[in-house]
Motif scaffolding. Structure first.
Motif, PDB file in Angstrom:
ATOM      1  N   VAL A  30       0.657   3.264   6.940  1.00 30.22           N
ATOM      2  CA  VAL A  30      -0.261   2.132   6.744  1.00 30.22           C
ATOM      3  C   VAL A  30      -0.094   1.168   7.916  1.00 30.22           C
ATOM      4  O   VAL A  30       1.029   0.877   8.340  1.00 30.22           O
ATOM      5  CB  VAL A  30       0.019   1.378   5.417  1.00 30.22           C
ATOM      6  CG1 VAL A  30      -0.876   0.154   5.303  1.00 30.22           C
ATOM      7  CG2 VAL A  30      -0.188   2.283   4.219  1.00 30.22           C
TER       8      VAL A  30
ATOM      9  N   LEU B  96       0.825  -1.203   0.000  1.00 25.39           N
ATOM     10  CA  LEU B  96       0.000   0.000   0.000  1.00 25.39           C
ATOM     11  C   LEU B  96       0.863   1.258   0.000  1.00 25.39           C
ATOM     12  O   LEU B  96       0.528   2.259  -0.644  1.00 25.39           O
ATOM     13  CB  LEU B  96      -0.939  -0.004   1.208  1.00 25.39           C
ATOM     14  CG  LEU B  96      -2.121  -0.972   1.125  1.00 25.39           C
ATOM     15  CD1 LEU B  96      -2.941  -0.925   2.399  1.00 25.39           C
ATOM     16  CD2 LEU B  96      -3.003  -0.645  -0.068  1.00 25.39           C
TER      17      LEU B  96
ATOM     18  N   ASP C  93     -10.518   6.360  -2.177  1.00 26.76           N
ATOM     19  CA  ASP C  93      -9.633   5.653  -1.247  1.00 26.76           C
ATOM     20  C   ASP C  93     -10.431   4.722  -0.353  1.00 26.76           C
ATOM     21  O   ASP C  93     -10.038   3.571  -0.122  1.00 26.76           O
ATOM     22  CB  ASP C  93      -8.859   6.662  -0.395  1.00 26.76           C
ATOM     23  CG  ASP C  93      -7.966   7.545  -1.234  1.00 26.76           C
ATOM     24  OD1 ASP C  93      -6.856   7.100  -1.570  1.00 26.76           O
ATOM     25  OD2 ASP C  93      -8.372   8.662  -1.554  1.00 26.76           O
TER      26      ASP C  93
ATOM     27  N   LEU D 103      -9.954   0.693  -0.337  1.00 29.76           N
ATOM     28  CA  LEU D 103      -9.538   0.004   0.895  1.00 29.76           C
ATOM     29  C   LEU D 103     -10.606  -0.974   1.368  1.00 29.76           C
ATOM     30  O   LEU D 103     -10.289  -2.036   1.912  1.00 29.76           O
ATOM     31  CB  LEU D 103      -9.226   1.032   1.979  1.00 29.76           C
ATOM     32  CG  LEU D 103      -7.988   1.897   1.712  1.00 29.76           C
ATOM     33  CD1 LEU D 103      -7.837   2.966   2.773  1.00 29.76           C
ATOM     34  CD2 LEU D 103      -6.729   1.043   1.640  1.00 29.76           C
TER      35      LEU D 103
ATOM     36  N   LEU E  33      -7.873  -1.937   8.826  1.00 26.63           N
ATOM     37  CA  LEU E  33      -6.939  -1.513   7.775  1.00 26.63           C
ATOM     38  C   LEU E  33      -6.918   0.008   7.817  1.00 26.63           C
ATOM     39  O   LEU E  33      -7.954   0.650   7.646  1.00 26.63           O
ATOM     40  CB  LEU E  33      -7.417  -2.018   6.411  1.00 26.63           C
ATOM     41  CG  LEU E  33      -6.577  -1.663   5.188  1.00 26.63           C
ATOM     42  CD1 LEU E  33      -5.157  -2.187   5.334  1.00 26.63           C
ATOM     43  CD2 LEU E  33      -7.206  -2.227   3.931  1.00 26.63           C
TER      44      LEU E  33
END
Length: 849
Positions: A479, A470, A571, A575, A557
């Protein structure tokens, strides 16, 4: 009408058609009793002949002549082949028997222009007839600055004034466009609040003459030293119908007389249509100019491939068209606003809360465009802004600024309003396209991430791969991938201080708690200030997505950035897509791990069962061997008792006979052979008795290596005679073992003698000791290896059976390995053999600790 030649008339018709977007127009005259076309634009040849014939028809002639009685605009369809459009508008020219025919249905502004053109041409006709309007000439048409110049100069001369100025009325303002002997008035703008006396002309509709004796004198606007010496002031309004179009002000050192006022009013009525037509021409020319600018604008930015390119090209276009000293664009994003500002050849951007931006209030203003004037001393004295609106919603603000005061006019505001409308649509479309492309690109990258994690069965490796990819693919600054069961975390970041566990965990803990409290995935484009106080890295925005397995949250996440407003719905969507795949991969890996664990348990159980089966088989073999040994022992005991007494008698009498025989007797040598064989038979019997005897054995803890060291001298000479090289590989620090020392020595001697017999041509004898583990317990292991002839596979299962021997011709009894086997098993140990023909054998002794 002959005051204007045909070429000039056609030029006027062409300009009017261009301004009103009419396809064609003609000037027709009926002075000779029938309609004749004097000048035309956009129509010629046979079509012009057919049009001429059509208007000469009785019905059409009556329709056209009827327009002069009402002096009103008329329209009608002309069914002429090839004429397009067929709808025609008729405008009579007042004071003449001429008319203008124009194609199509015109809008309001277009009709105004054609009426003004007809009125001006009527005045030129009057001038040609000697009506004494000296200030008018054909040079005025379409040239507003020259019109203003002539009107002002003629009236100054006529009224014998010292000077004056002429202002055009636009958007509730009077803009002074021309002056004579009043240089300070040029370019000024008068408002009702700043010049109330001038605005009385709006209501009076007639000239106003003042002198210093009047109380209103002190309210007059004077712009120079010459005006301040004036004793007469005359304001003249110019009207077109009921609409004020201009104001002319004259001043001189003597008051104006009533007759002069009346003459000024007369001249104003005559000049009003000319001014109106010229103003209308200017407005239409400005409109066409704005259309050209708009077309240029659309062509310039429509080829742009991104929002940033559109904004860059927009600023370049604005710089050419408006020459501003400053310009910037604001785009709304929720409660935040992103500012774009050209700086040299770069495009600078910044993001801040809407409430903190100086122009934030204008985004919420009801007026969609406006001209703002700054106070004296401010750097930018003039500001022009326009809303960017798309589908009824304000999405941004376009702002132009100039250092010069009153630098922007109403037509600039109108043009910027039109440009901002097109710009809003283009930006919105480009944003949607970029979002779609970004979504596709991000989903493609997500696919690459998925391809790399589905091949792994290590959860710890998976969470770290996802975090690293990522950062690599999406350029996120922070991340964290977190699983709750088992507790695993993968950190990655662009800066070392972000990826460290202590700082990453603080930030991740905050995001996790926030998402769990709200029970949903979050898009956080602003973060609390207290987060920044605790971390060396200052996060500005973040996205946290919950990993769910049904109703249970199994992990999170999280991504973060140091800039606010850095994440969008794309985004969050990307995700969440990755989270769904990660959840499935996690579930599959857990199932795989559980299956592997089950397989391992089954294999362990299988190995245990195999070991138990081997132990059982070994036990059975030992029981069978013990039974065989017991049977042999009983037989050996019986045979030994039966043979022992006779052999004792044979040996005893043989010794007596041998003593009685002389040494040189031939019988003496024979008796020695008899005696030797009898003693050998008695030794065999003794061994049988030892094999069968179950006497008491003394055991003690002893160093196994020491036992080998004590046995080795006994066989060293024998090894040397047979050309055998001995190698002792004894492990240091072996635990002592609980054994019968003499019995173990006997086992070792048996194995060494067997190895010597297996190497008739010499070889290597290797004795190794070590500590081993078997059946989950420690053992002492001794291996006796030789490089001899080996043991055939079919004999290896029987070598420990009593009386089984392959060396019968060499005097082997088959009891050595049986006795050794009995001794080792009696100690609770094991003895095993590994052998390969022509390569040698290895006997392994296992004794428990």
């Amino acid at each position: 009408m002959r005051s204007l030649d045909r070429e000039k008339l056609e030029s006027l018709l062409r300009e009017a058609c261009l301004l009103t977007q009419a396809s064609w127009a003609v000037w027709a005259d009926r002075a000779s009793g029938t309609w004749q076309i004097i000048a035309a634009h956009g129509i010629r040849g046979p079509l012009l002949v057919r049009l001429t014939a059509h208007i000469q028809q009785t019905t059409v002639d009556s329709w056209m002549c009827g327009a002069f009685s009402s002096n009103a605009l008329r329209s009608r369809t002309f069914p002429i082949e090839g004429l397009s459009p067929k709808r025609v508008m008729l405008l009579p020219v007042p004071g003449t028997f001429s008319a203008i025919l124009v194609s199509g249905e015109l809008e309001k502004e277009g009709r105004r222009l054609w009426r003004s053109l007809a009125a001006m041409l009527s005045m030129f006709h009057a001038e040609a007839q000697g009506r004494n309007v000296s200030l008018l000439s054909e040079r005025l048409l379409g040239d507003l600055p020259h019109v203003l110049e002539i009107v002002l100069e003629e009236l100054v001369k006529m009224m014998q004034a010292e000077g004056g100025w002429l202002a055009v009325h636009r958007a509730e303002r009077l803009e002074i466009r021309y002056q004579l002997h009043c240089p300070n008035s040029q370019g000024k703008t008068l408002s009702p609040e700043g010049a109330p006396l001038v605005y009385r002309l709006l209501r009076a509709r007639e000239p106003i003459a003042l002198d210093p004796s009047r109380p209103e004198w002190k309210y007059l606007p004077f712009f120079g030293e010459g005006e301040n010496q004036a004793r007469g002031w005359l304001g003249i309004p110019f009207y077109a119908g009921n609409r004020l179009i201009a104001v002319l002000v004259l001043w001189r050192k003597t008051p104006f007389l009533p007759g002069e006022k009346k003459e000024a009013e007369k001249q104003a009525r005559m000049a009003g249509p000319v001014l109106e037509a010229s103003l209308l021409f200017e407005e239409m020319a400005g409109y066409l100019h704005r259309l050209a600018l708009l077309n240029d604008f659309v062509l310039t930015i429509s080829a742009a491939q991104s929002v940033e390119q559109i904004i860059r090209r927009t600023f370049a276009f604005l710089a050419r068209s408006f020459s501003p000293d400053g310009a910037f664009l604001l785009l709304l994003n929720g409660e935040m606003v992103r500012e774009y500002r050209p700086q040299d050849s770069r495009l600078e951007t910044r993001t801040m809360p809407l409430a903190m931006h100086p122009f934030g209030e204008y985004l919420a203003a009801r007026r969609r465009s406006n001209i703002l004037e700054g106070a004296e001393g401010e750097e930018m004295r003039s500001t022009l802004y326009a809303h960017l609106r798309h589908r009824g919603q304000t999405i941004g603000l376009l702002v132009l600024q100039r250092r010069m005061p009153k630098a922007f006019k109403s037509h600039d505001e109108q043009l910027l309003g039109v440009l901002s409308g097109h710009l809003a649509s283009l930006i919105e479309y480009s944003q949607l396209r970029e979002e779609a492309e970004a979504r596709a690109r991000r989903l493609g990258l997500i696919h690459e991430v998925v391809e790399q994690i589905i091949v792994s069965s290590d959860l710890n490796e998976i969470v770290q791969i996802v975090a690293d990819l990522l950062v690599e693919y999406f350029h996120y600054e922070f991340v964290q991938v977190q699983l709750f069961d088992p507790p695993l975390s993968g950190f990655a970041g662009k800066h070392p201080e972000i990826a460290t566990a202590i700082h990453g965990e603080k930030f991740a803990r905050f995001l996790t708690q926030r998402a769990l409290q709200e029970g949903r995935s979050l898009l956080l484009n602003t973060l609390p200030a207290e987060i920044n106080e605790e971390l060396p890295w200052k996060p500005g925005s973040a996205v946290v997505v919950l990993l769910r397995e049904g109703a249970e949250v199994i992990g999170t996440l999280q991504v973060g950035s140091s800039q606010p407003q850095m994440f969008g719905e794309i985004d969050l969507l990307a995700l969440e897509s990755l989270a769904g795949v990660l959840r499935a991969v996690t579930r599959n890996v857990k199932q795989y791990i559980s299956l592997q664990r089950t397989v391992q348990e089954l294999r362990a159980t299988q190995e245990q069962l195999q070991q138990q089966m081997e132990i059982q088989q070994m036990t059975e073999r030992r029981l069978l061997q013990a039974a065989k040994l017991a049977a042999v022992g009983e037989m050996a005991a019986s045979v030994a008792h039966e043979l022992n007494n006779p052999l004792t008698s044979v040996v005893g009498f043989g010794e007596l006979v041998l003593e009685s025989l002389p040494e040189d007797s031939t019988a003496h040598a024979d008796m020695q052979i008899v005696l030797r064989e009898a003693r050998r038979a008695r030794e065999v019997v003794r061994r049988l008795l030892d094999f069968a005897r179950q006497g008491e054995i003394t055991r003690t803890r002893y160093d196994f290596n020491q036992i080998i060291q004590e046995v080795f001298p006994l066989v060293r000479h024998l090894l040397h005679l047979n050309g055998i090289r001995a190698h002792l590989e004894l492990a240091d620090g072996l635990p002592w073992v609980y054994v019968s020392v003499n019995q173990i020595k006997q086992v070792l001697l048996n194995l060494i003698h067997n190895a010597i017999q297996a190497m008739p041509l010499g070889g290597d004898l290797i004795i190794v000791t070590r500590q081993g583990e078997r059946q989950h317990r420690p053992w002492i292991v001794c291996q006796v290896k030789d490089t001899g002839i080996g043991i055939p596979p079919e004999h290896q299962e029987r070598i420990f059976e009593p009386f089984f021997t392959t060396k019968a011709q060499q005097g082997g009894t088959g009891l050595g390995l049986s006795i050794s086997y009995n001794i080792i098993t009696d100690h609770g140990g094991m003895i095993e053999v590994q052998s390969e023909p022509q390569k040698g054998s290895c006997f392994s002794i296992w004794l428990p600790l």
